[in-house]
Motif scaffolding. Structure first.
Motif: not given
Length: 863
Positions: A730-736, A750-755
């Motif tokens: 999911l992490l890889s796909a979210m950038g798309y 991407a800059l939040t504490k969740q990542v």
């Protein structure tokens, strides 16, 4: 020794450069006024808090009369520092910018044995280095990552690998926490809701090999090993530990057999870490792994994931002998630690699981593209700072492993193994240098091993062999492989070569050591075909005449093994980079292999063809590319289809994933896009029903053409899942996500504490798909650079320019240079990154200009 042709000016410049390097080393190395003999450290740790405290006692020997001692330190605050021994002193502390703490006494004290006692406090690091805190599914944990030089963030220490001493660690933590370090637990005491854990003393270790893990872990026993051991996971993840528990005892036994030395530490625990900047770390007795590497479901994993899992476990366990038992004296030999562990990991993985065909992953191919660049440093080089260590570190793994394999094949496997055994026995619990290993291998083989190895590790790049045939006589010449348009110095190597050749049903091999500019060799008969790198044992490229290359290609299907075919393909592509052939020749050659019997070969040929498409797609009209797709891509998709067959090989599944991505992104293939969207939703509801080889492709395609609701669904499952592999997918796909508003929302996320810091690169990578998305990403990157720099681990910051874009656009390069110019002197290692970026960009632009007419002519033939 100076060469006689060097001018006085050159000599003075060399002397000045050496002096500067020595001064720079002195800034970062500890002053040699004392050395540690042993150390105890007591930590007070609570994952729910943001700071911790500790105390340490270092037994040390003062070597000469002095008024100060230096230890390493970053981030912590010293409350008291005392020196006891022949004299007593309350020490004044000064934390230096170079990662050192100067401890000064008001008077000098004589040489002798002393104890240095210090109390301190420090924050938990939040960038995945030192002693750091991470939150997993709302639960806080503490982990450590001390290599390269981050133990100094957790406690005062002589944080250099040559200071290899026994440590004794005590950890006090809340009673609801489980606590682990390198050694077995001896006893515990309880008081007011806190438990103090007293651990056994370690064998002599470098500080970077110490480790700590604190949290409400799940712990499973690992039976079948020569020592006790556990597999340790965060909460609700131990169900994925079975494959590791099954394979670890087999791997440990194989390594013990290879070294002929039992595993020496008292336990072997392995920890799955949810936030981790590297793949794994070989801490003695407490090995840490990024959780999606250690915790896998083999039934729902690709073959590549299973190979990586086995390779990385073997790599880290190999370090227990080579790295922990025998330790480098200084970081300039880190390359050898990693090279050896990578080499033997490949060997053991293939030995234990030949069905996985891990021997088809040719590490020299991964190394050579980078190693050929004029800006690349040798893998053995002077080291002063962490930036020096990180400069090309990954090259040490692949290039170093390939060189060791070459030498093993040259000496013979049994001879090489005996040399390694002798070396480990001789330097057990000590420090050693690369030259010590060369000596051990030379003694057992009676060959000039040092001449071969030094020529490859102390020089950048690698040789290009030119093979010329006259009847049964070959003339083999060497020169440095150089990318077209780049200026590089002349170099020579001592090269072990194994040639294979044939005629009709005859086939033979011949070996030689090329230790001059050229040599002649007479074969047993005049061959119809010649393979200059039999079974891909050598770390070099090769060039045949056009006639010989055609002869080799014609016989490849019946005469070459799969490894050799893969080498032919990679070698031909490299010859294009060197300007030795044109793109039309490359693509014609690749076309012969797209239907090879082994799908790994077909996949490699198709991948290379597609890389040419990606490079030139904006420079050539779509009509010509339509013919390319009709000739190569659409027939392949028709052959492989959207779904796997029961008996197909894993490489076929990998081809399918590649094909559906290229067709979905580049031709907007409606059938694939519709299917991908359905499969992505199915994965969110029932992941087990989706082909593991296609999961990431489906998720990426669905995101690219997806909605705000889909983004929200991805984020929700990313934040809540306890399955590490699903989280990474999911992490890889979210950038798309393709819509401008959704891309911006994802970048903000991407800059939040969740990542976490170690997750960030996955998201950034997806934003390079599509010209408009890339432009929006670059704008966001520059606007948010300060936040990115703050979030990433320190060692990653110098590489930030490479997060920007594909390196083939001079306008982007100029923008990057202008942006980073003010930071060149402030970020250690940035200057080298910018030099590499500039060279790569100019080389790519020049290649496109040089080869545009050739590829256009090739595509015209397809129309």
């Amino acid at each position: 020794m100076l060469n006689t042709h060097q001018s006085v000016g050159t000599v003075l410049l060399m002397i000045s450069t050496v002096s500067l390097a020595q001064d720079n080393a002195a800034l970062h190395r500890l002053a040699p006024v004392a050395k540690p003999l042993s150390q105890t450290v007591a930590f007070n740790l609570d994952p729910k808090k943001d700071v911790f405290s500790g105390s340490t006692v270092i037994t040390l020997e003062v070597l000469n009369e002095t008024s100060f001692i230096e230890v390493n330190g970053l981030d912590y605050n010293i409350e008291t520092a005392k020196l006891n021994g022949k004299q007593f002193c309350n020490l004044e502390s000064q934390m230096l910018k170079t990662g050192k703490v100067k401890l000064s006494c008001e008077h000098s004290f004589p040489k002798g044995r002393y104890t240095l006692t210090m109390d301190y406090t420090a924050p938990y690091n939040r960038k995945s280095v030192g002693l750091y805190k991470t939150i997993d599914n709302g639960v806080p944990y503490l982990f450590s990552q001390f290599q390269m030089s981050d133990a100094r963030r957790a406690f005062p220490v002589f944080d250099e690998p040559e200071y290899k001493i026994p440590f004794k660690i005590t950890i006090t933590a809340p009673e609801d926490q489980k606590v682990f370090t390198n050694t077995p637990l001896l006893k515990t005491t309880k008081s007011k809701g806190l438990v103090t854990h007293y651990f056994d003393k370690t064998l002599p270790l470098p500080s970077y090999s110490l480790a700590i893990a604190v949290g409400p872990f799940e712990v499973l026993k690992v039976p079948g090993m020569s020592v006790p051991g556990n597999l340790i996971t965060p909460q609700n993840k131990s169900s994925l530990a079975a494959y590791s528990i099954e394979n670890t005892p087999k791997i440990l036994t194989a390594l013990e057999k290879y070294f002929d030395i039992p595993y020496v530490y008292k336990k072997l625990d392995q920890v799955a870490v949810p936030e981790f900047p590297f793949g794994a770390m070989e801490n003695a007795g407490l090995v840490t792994y990024r959780e999606d590497i250690l915790l896998i479901d083999p039934a729902r994993s690709t073959q590549r994931v299973r190979i990586d899992h086995l390779n990385i476990i073997t790599h880290e366990l190999a370090h227990q002998w080579y790295g922990n038992l025998v330790t480098m004296k200084w970081w300039n030999d880190l390359w050898l630690n990693e090279a050896f562990a990578t080499w033997i990991a490949s060997k053991i993985t293939h030995q234990l699981h030949p069905e996985l065909e891990s021997n088809l992953a040719l590490l020299q191919h991964y190394a050579m593209d980078f190693d050929a660049q004029a800006t690349t440093s040798p893998i053995q080089k002077p080291i002063n700072t962490e930036a020096d260590i990180m400069d090309g570190l990954w090259l040490a793994y692949s290039k170093g492993s390939a060189i060791l394999y070459m030498v093993e094949q040259w000496l013979g496997e049994d001879v090489f193994k005996q040399g390694m055994r002798n070396y480990v026995r001789q330097y057990a619990h000590k420090n050693a240098e690369a030259k010590d290993l060369w000596s051990a291998l030379s003694k057992v083989s009676n060959k000039e091993v040092a001449a071969v190895l030094n020529s490859f590790v102390s020089q950048a790049s690698f040789p290009l062999l030119t093979v010329e045939q006259k009847g049964a006589t070959l003339t083999i010449s060497q020169q440095r492989f150089a990318i077209h348009g780049q200026t590089v110095p002349s170099q020579t190597w001592h090269i072990p070569i194994i040639l294979r050749y044939g005629k009709g049903e005859q086939s033979a091999t011949t070996s030689l050591l090329l230790d001059a500019q050229s040599k002649q060799v007479t074969l047993a008969f005049e061959p119809e075909w010649i393979l200059p790198n039999a079974n891909v044992t050598g770390y070099y490229r090769w060039q045949l005449s056009s006639e010989n290359l055609i002869g080799l290609t014609q016989h490849a299907t019946s005469k070459l093994n799969t490894r050799e075919k893969l080498d032919v393909l990679d070698n031909v592509e490299a010859l294009l980079d060197a300007g030795k052939i044109d793109t039309a020749t490359l693509m014609t050659t690749l076309g012969h292999y797209t239907n090879d019997d082994h799908p790994e070969v077909a996949k490699t040929a198709l991948t290379s063809l597609l890389s040419q498409y990606h490079l030139y797609k904006e420079n050539i009209d779509q009509k010509r590319w339509a013919a390319f797709f009709a000739t190569y891509i659409e027939p392949a998709f028709k052959h492989y289809g959207l779904t796997a067959t029961k008996e197909e090989q894993p490489a076929s599944s990998e081809i399918r994933a590649q094909l559906i991505e290229i067709l979905a992104f580049e031709t907007k293939h409606s059938e694939i896009i519709t299917h991908a969207k359905k499969q992505a939703l199915l994965y969110l509801s029932n992941a087990d029903k989706v082909d593991p080889y296609l999961v990431e492709s489906f998720l990426k395609i669905a995101a690219y053409y997806g909605s705000a609701e889909l983004l929200k669904a991805y984020q929700q499952q990313f934040e809540s899942t306890t399955n590490p592999s699903k989280r990474t997918h999911l992490l890889s796909a979210m950038g798309y996500f393709g819509e401008p508003a959704l891309q911006q929302e994802m970048l903000k996320y991407a800059l939040t504490k969740q990542v976490t810091a170690s997750d960030l690169g996955y998201i950034l990578a997806g934003n390079k798909q599509g010209k408009a998305r890339k432009a929006r990403y670059q704008k966001w990157f520059y606007n948010n650079f300060t936040s990115l720099k703050t979030k990433l681990p320190p060692f990653a910051v110098p590489r930030l320019p490479f997060y920007l874009f594909s390196r083939c656009d001079t306008s982007h390069l100029n923008q990057a240079k202008q942006f980073f110019e003010p930071m060149r002197s402030d970020i250690d290692g940035l200057e080298k990154s910018l030099q590499q970026l500039e060279l790569a960009t100019k080389t790519c632009v020049n290649k496109k200009q040089r080869e545009l007419s050739s590829i256009t002519a090739f595509l015209n033939q397809l129309s």
